[in-house]
Motif scaffolding. Structure first.
Motif, PDB file in Angstrom:
ATOM      1  N   SER A 163       0.830  -1.204   0.000  1.00  0.00           N
ATOM      2  CA  SER A 163       0.000   0.000   0.000  1.00  0.00           C
ATOM      3  C   SER A 163       0.863   1.251   0.000  1.00  0.00           C
ATOM      4  N   GLN A 177      -7.999  -0.322  -0.529  1.00  0.00           N
ATOM      5  CA  GLN A 177      -8.098  -1.688  -0.032  1.00  0.00           C
ATOM      6  C   GLN A 177      -9.522  -2.077   0.345  1.00  0.00           C
ATOM      7  N   ASP A 229      -5.678  -1.781  -4.943  1.00  0.00           N
ATOM      8  CA  ASP A 229      -5.093  -2.331  -3.716  1.00  0.00           C
ATOM      9  C   ASP A 229      -5.950  -3.477  -3.189  1.00  0.00           C
ATOM     10  N   GLU A 230      -5.489  -4.694  -3.356  1.00  0.00           N
ATOM     11  CA  GLU A 230      -6.199  -5.905  -2.907  1.00  0.00           C
ATOM     12  C   GLU A 230      -7.684  -5.870  -3.235  1.00  0.00           C
TER      13      GLU A 230
HETATM   14 MG   LIG Z   1      -2.080  -2.719   2.095  1.00  0.00          MG
END
Ligand SMILES: [Mg+2]
Ligand SMILES: Nc1ncnc2c1ncn2[C@@H]1O[C@H](COP(=O)(O)OP(=O)(O)OP(=O)(O)O)[C@@H](O)[C@H]1O
Ligand SMILES: Nc1ncnc2c1ncn2[C@@H]1O[C@H](COP(=O)(O)OP(=O)(O)OP(=O)(O)O)[C@@H](O)[C@H]1O
Ligand SMILES: [Mg+2]
Lengths: 276, 571, 193
Positions: free
Chosen positions: B61, B107, B184-185
């Motif tokens: 991140s 995320q 992000d993910e």
């Molecule tokens: Mg992260």
């Protein structure tokens, strides 16, 4: 648990108004009506309120809770303010209707005074209730922007309303998670301090969780250029003739009321009792 | 220096100027003392996907924050090196300019939607740029159409499902028409079908000429869309940067989730050296009286006046026995959580009956049921409040009015099992997410339940963390039954001896994994997609006779081969 | 040979009145939470003639003021009160909303004196400002009822005193609990300044 705003979807002239116009009207109305205690002036104001309210097409079923709340409030005021402590007593010679025990007497002044207060409250209620019942939650931000609130505050209003249902479901999950650990809310024992302390297993996770998720919200907004300059509001609508008329009417009403009050007809000078 | 040369080698010949170029980039959060990322270099052209993988806390991140301007604009610290966007220094670009050119999906996309409706949220970015209204509306239309979510336009953002959230968040970013997309993910909370759809979308966006940086530790899934480049990170450093083939060598199967064949290859290679052994899950043998039973349970949530209530649980009957390790699989919204919350009396059936230790739940309080059934919620943030971990763990047993001595002993036990002894006197809220998950589990274990129910225990955790965590739980003494809801088929293969397949409020299949998961058509109907591990297991099933996790399969395979070898020798 | 880039972070806390994205988000969160909590506790009546309910949720605007400044405190109280009324369907009360806003604003003045809520002294200061805020804000609301509804002074006092006591208790109990929890998570968020 469903956190639902008390918006009622219905095509009415008031629903179609720009929220900004409704807010202007509401504020002008409140500041006008509190200038008077004269039941004749109040009757005129009340009539305006009733007409406005009728235009919304709201049903008793929908607004029952609000009215109940206001009526209870009103009754208490009359009880305490007007009758027991003798509001209106300051003006003129009292016209006694009925001489009660313990120095309590019912006078015309008290009755008219009570009537005045009730009319004020009802008037304020008639114009306040429609605001929340006829405005879609996501129209508030742009509405307040329309009456000159800076971008950032208008966005904060939108965001707050958007977050309410999210926090409500977080609250529900927290409640469930703690109950699964044997936490019980019913029959909390102890004094008020002990009771408040027993709330921390709910209040802390919900509040701190909200603040932590705020970090992501901040980033998400920065990443979409929030605050980088003046912003456009794509939901902002053109003022319709109805909006303009309502705003013009509100301002006119306020100016008239202020001049009327300033020329010796305000609440402090005029307290009219028929036949007095 | 070395890495830089490697990076340059990996630019396919003949490509244009790279869109993103990063050289020797390092960042240290102020006061942290260590670099969160350290000397990272790479270069991605238009139309390419860079997959970044690595364990939790390795700096993924942070890397994205350096590319989208949150560093240095919002986070304090020290920054070294260069990051260029089409040759321009990212750190010198105006924030608004950067927002226009680099789009980021965070995320947790549910926090990214800031307006009340999807349409209003997609308009948010262009509004902030001060574009004229017709232009904004045009962009909103195009973004929604690009993601095929025109139908969501007027929907309330808080009522979206996980997959819809994701798409709405991407639409909001695409409305700014960025050249670079940072993700992000993005797969963390999606069921397999939604995850697959999301991945295909990323490929499509890249094929349209965008540069995509995809951070994801579910490498196995991400590989399905053939990323042009892969970068592996560990503790802030780049451990590998190159193409997918090369990664097969470099990747650590403990750290990220790799395709089953890769894991097996690696385990085979390592096994000779380590002789690690993997305990298979004991087979399912229902014995004695069931601890929990449902008989024709039906449930619907209270609805608004005038709207008919929708039944969520539609006539479920089941029995849970000591020794059960049950995986509950099914698509988002199929009623898995609603079904299991009946077990601890948080919800009571409207018809039918739920009995716990022979007593209907309607006759007992949640607190009484908590003696028998422990329920761990998905999000630890919904339950942690105490100033110290130890107090957090004591909260449950205190509510159950256990004796002081008993509580102390049980808290110690729970701390030990979850490996939290060193953190016992720290505030739970100051711990990392993975540790908080363990505190949440420990705070239920300290009540010593007979049956443990876990709602998505592995969501949002990295592979290494969650395998360790699940291994610990499965080896707990005293816990007679474990039930876990998951979207990860492999978790069911690795840890369950029984699977409930849920669809539309009913259990459509109940049995050992070998039986339930071999019905591929049914899996598809339940929004599940076969994983490489399942495929390998199905292929070898004739010979193994049971489902095993990849490591165990490899060892089994080795064992068979050695046995084969020996038998040929003796022959 | 790494090039060192100067990194600055606009620290909005230097001036308690600055409003950046951070403040906008905390304003929204504070208002949403206060509105929600007020609605959830509408059943808890304060004994007394007035139709007022005990609101443990007042700790939210008070705490948000202390932690994030007077503007956040004001907005949380003002808009939060409106949201509470919006949810419960009680219409809209201008002077009470404004009073709640003033309460948060005064509590937020504590941020002139304290930066972190990480020790008993700073927590005590924030509770002190919170009580001052309750006096100013709830006082404003009760006593403007005199003007709005022409109630008399005694009535205003009967309205004010129970609310003052209930709110102060919430402040004294809940602000320290929230402050301790917030300081624990604070290091995990971007607020490492
Ligand atoms: Mg992260
Ligand atoms: N705001 C911050 N202030 C200080 N340190 C931070 C901050 N954010 C992250 N860190 C630290 O930097 C390191 C890298 O964190 P980062 O969030 O980039 O990891 P990640 O790879 O994204 O992990 P995850 O998979 O858990 O999201 C970690 O040690 C983390 O504790
Ligand atoms: N408190 C509630 N009130 C009303 N409806 C609800 C509530 N909780 C869940 N639902 C609805 O019930 C349905 C089933 O939800 P549930 O959470 O049980 O599904 P799930 O299988 O656990 O899904 P997921 O995999 O997303 O967790 C959904 O359509 C959801 O919208
Ligand atoms: Mg669920």
């Amino acid at each position: 648990m469903i956190a639902r705003f008390t918006y009622v979807n219905r095509p009415s002239p008031i629903h179609r108004l720009d929220p900004a116009a409704k807010v202007v009207f509401l504020l002008c109305y409140i500041f006008s009506i509190v200038l008077f205690l004269d039941v004749r002036a109040l009757a005129v104001m009340l009539l305006i309120g009733i007409v406005y309210y009728r235009l919304t097409g709201l049903k008793w079923q929908e607004t029952r809770r609000a009215w109940k709340f206001i009526l209870i409030f009103a009754l208490i005021f009359i009880g305490i303010s007007a009758v027991l402590w003798g509001g209106g007593q300051t003006v003129a010679e009292p016209h006694i209707i009925w001489q009660g025990p313990l120095g309590f007497d019912l006078t015309w002044e008290k009755l008219y005074y009570a009537a005045g207060i009730i009319m004020r409250m009802l008037g304020i209620a008639f114009v306040s209730i429609p605001l929340t019942f006829t405005t879609q939650p996501h129209d508030y931000g742009v509405g307040f922007k329309g009456i000159g609130l800076p971008d950032k505050f208008a966005v904060a209003i939108d965001l707050a309303l958007r977050l309410v249902p999210t926090f409500a479901s977080d609250f529900q999950s927290t409640m469930d998670a703690q109950r699964a650990r044997g936490y019980e809310t019913e029959g909390l024992r102890g004094g008020p301090i002990a009771k408040l302390r027993r709330m921390s297993p709910i209040v802390v996770p919900v509040t701190i969780g909200a603040i932590v998720s705020g970090e992501d919200i901040i980033n998400a907004m920065d990443l979409r250029a929030f605050g980088s300059g003046p912003r456009t509001w794509s939901r902002k609508r053109q003022r319709t003739p109805a909006d303009k008329m309502l705003i013009a009417f509100s301002l006119l009403m306020l100016v008239l009321c202020i001049s009327w009050a300033l020329t010796g007809h305000g609440a402090f000078e005029v307290f009219w009792v028929p036949g007095a | 220096m070395e890495q830089r040369e490697q990076a340059q080698e990996n630019i396919p010949p003949g490509t244009l100027q790279p869109v993103l170029e990063v050289r020797e980039l390092s960042f240290e959060y102020s006061g942290a003392g260590v670099r969160a990322i350290d000397s990272v270099s790479f270069s991605v052209p238009a139309g390419a996907i860079l997959l970044v993988a690595g364990p939790s806390g390795c700096g993924k991140s942070t890397l994205l924050r350096c590319l989208n301007g949150l560093i240095p604009h919002s986070y304090k610290g020290n920054l070294w090196g260069e990051a260029l966007l089409l040759g321009e220094d990212i750190f010198k670009l105006e924030r608004a300019e950067l927002a226009r050119r680099v789009g980021t999906v965070l995320q947790d996309p549910s926090h990214q939607l800031v307006a009340s409706t999807v349409g209003a949220d997609v308009a948010f970015g262009p509004e902030n740029l001060g574009l004229p209204v017709p232009e904004i509306l045009g962009r909103v239309d195009r973004s929604l159409a690009l993601l095929h979510i025109e139908a969501l336009r007027e929907r309330d953002t808080h009522a979206l499902s996980g997959g819809e959230h994701q798409k709405a968040a991407i639409a909001g970013v695409m409305a700014l028409d960025p050249q670079v997309l940072l993700l992000d993910e993005p797969l963390a909370n999606l069921d397999p079908q939604s995850a697959w759809e999301a991945l295909q979308l990323f490929r499509r966006l890249a094929d349209m000429g965008r540069t995509v940086v995809l951070v994801e530790h579910r490498v196995e899934d991400a590989l399905k869309i053939a990323p042009e480049q892969v970068m592996l990170m560990d503790a802030g450093r780049m451990t590998y940067y190159g193409d997918v083939e090369g990664m097969r060598e470099a990747a650590d199967y403990h750290a990220v989730k790799l395709p089953a064949e890769w894991v097996m290859d690696k385990v085979r290679a390592e096994h000779a050296a380590t002789q690690e052994d993997y305990q298979p899950t004991p087979a399912w043998r229902p014995t004695g009286e069931p601890v929990v039973s449902y008989r024709d349970v039906r449930f619907s949530y209270p609805s608004d006046p005038g709207i008919p209530a929708r039944e969520i649980v539609k006539g479920v009957s089941l029995d849970v026995y000591a020794g059960d390790r049950i995986a509950v699989l099914g698509p988002n919204g199929s009623g898995k959580s609603t079904m299991l919350r009946q077990m601890i009396g948080l919800l009571k059936p409207q018809s039918g009956v739920v009995t716990v230790e022979g007593m209907p739940t309607t006759k007992r309080t949640v607190a009484q049921l908590a003696h028998t059934v422990g329920y761990v919620f998905q999000n630890p943030g919904h339950m942690l409040f105490a100033p110290k971990v130890r107090e957090e763990l004591a909260f449950g047993p205190q509510n159950l009015r256990r004796s002081k001595g008993q509580i102390d002993a049980d808290v110690e036990m729970a701390l030990r099992i979850t490996n939290l002894v060193p953190q016992a006197d720290r505030p739970p809220l100051a711990l990392s997410f993975g540790q908080q998950k363990r505190v949440a589990l420990a705070s239920v274990l300290s009540m010593r339940p007979r049956v443990l129910v876990m709602d998505e225990p592995t969501a949002g955790q990295d592979y290494a963390n969650y395998t360790r965590f699940m291994d610990e739980i499965m080896s707990l003494p005293d816990i007679e039954g474990v039930i876990f809801i998951t979207h990860d088929l492999d978790l069911a293969i690795a840890y369950a001896n029984r699977v409930w397949l849920v669809r539309d409020g009913t259990i459509v299949k109940d049995g050992p994994p070998e039986e339930v998961l071999s019905d591929l058509e049914l899996l598809r109907q339940c929004g599940l997609r076969p994983t490489t591990l399942l495929e390998v297991n199905l292929a070898l099933f004739e010979r193994t006779g049971k489902f095993l996790r990849a490591e165990a399969l490899a060892i089994w395979d080795l064992g068979v081969r050695t046995a084969d070898l020996q038998s040929t020798r003796t022959a | 040979m790494a090039q060192r880039v100067d990194v600055m972070r606009t620290d909005t806390r230097d001036n308690p009145w600055t409003v950046g994205t951070r403040e906008v988000v905390y304003m929204a969160i504070g208002a949403a939470l206060y509105g929600l909590f007020s609605w959830l506790t509408t059943g808890l009546r304060i004994p007394g003639p007035f139709n007022s309910s005990a609101r443990p949720g007042v700790a939210i605007p008070l705490f948000f003021g202390a932690a994030f400044g007077p503007v956040v405190g004001f907005f949380s109280g003002f808009v939060g009160n409106i949201i509470g009324d919006l949810l419960s369907g009680y219409g809209f009360s201008f002077n009470w909303s404004l009073g709640n806003g003033l309460m948060g604003l005064v509590a937020g003045l504590a941020s002139y004196y304290i930066r972190r809520l990480d020790n008993p002294r700073t927590i005590a200061i924030s509770v002190g400002f919170a009580i001052l805020g309750i006096i100013v804000g709830m006082g404003f609301a009760s006593f403007t009822d005199i003007w709005f509804y022409n109630i008399d002074l005694n009535a205003a006092w009967t309205e004010f005193v129970p609310i003052f006591i209930a709110n102060s208790l919430s402040a004294i109990v809940l602000i320290p609990i929230l402050a301790i929890a917030w300081e624990a998570v604070r290091t995990r968020t971007g607020q490492t300044a």
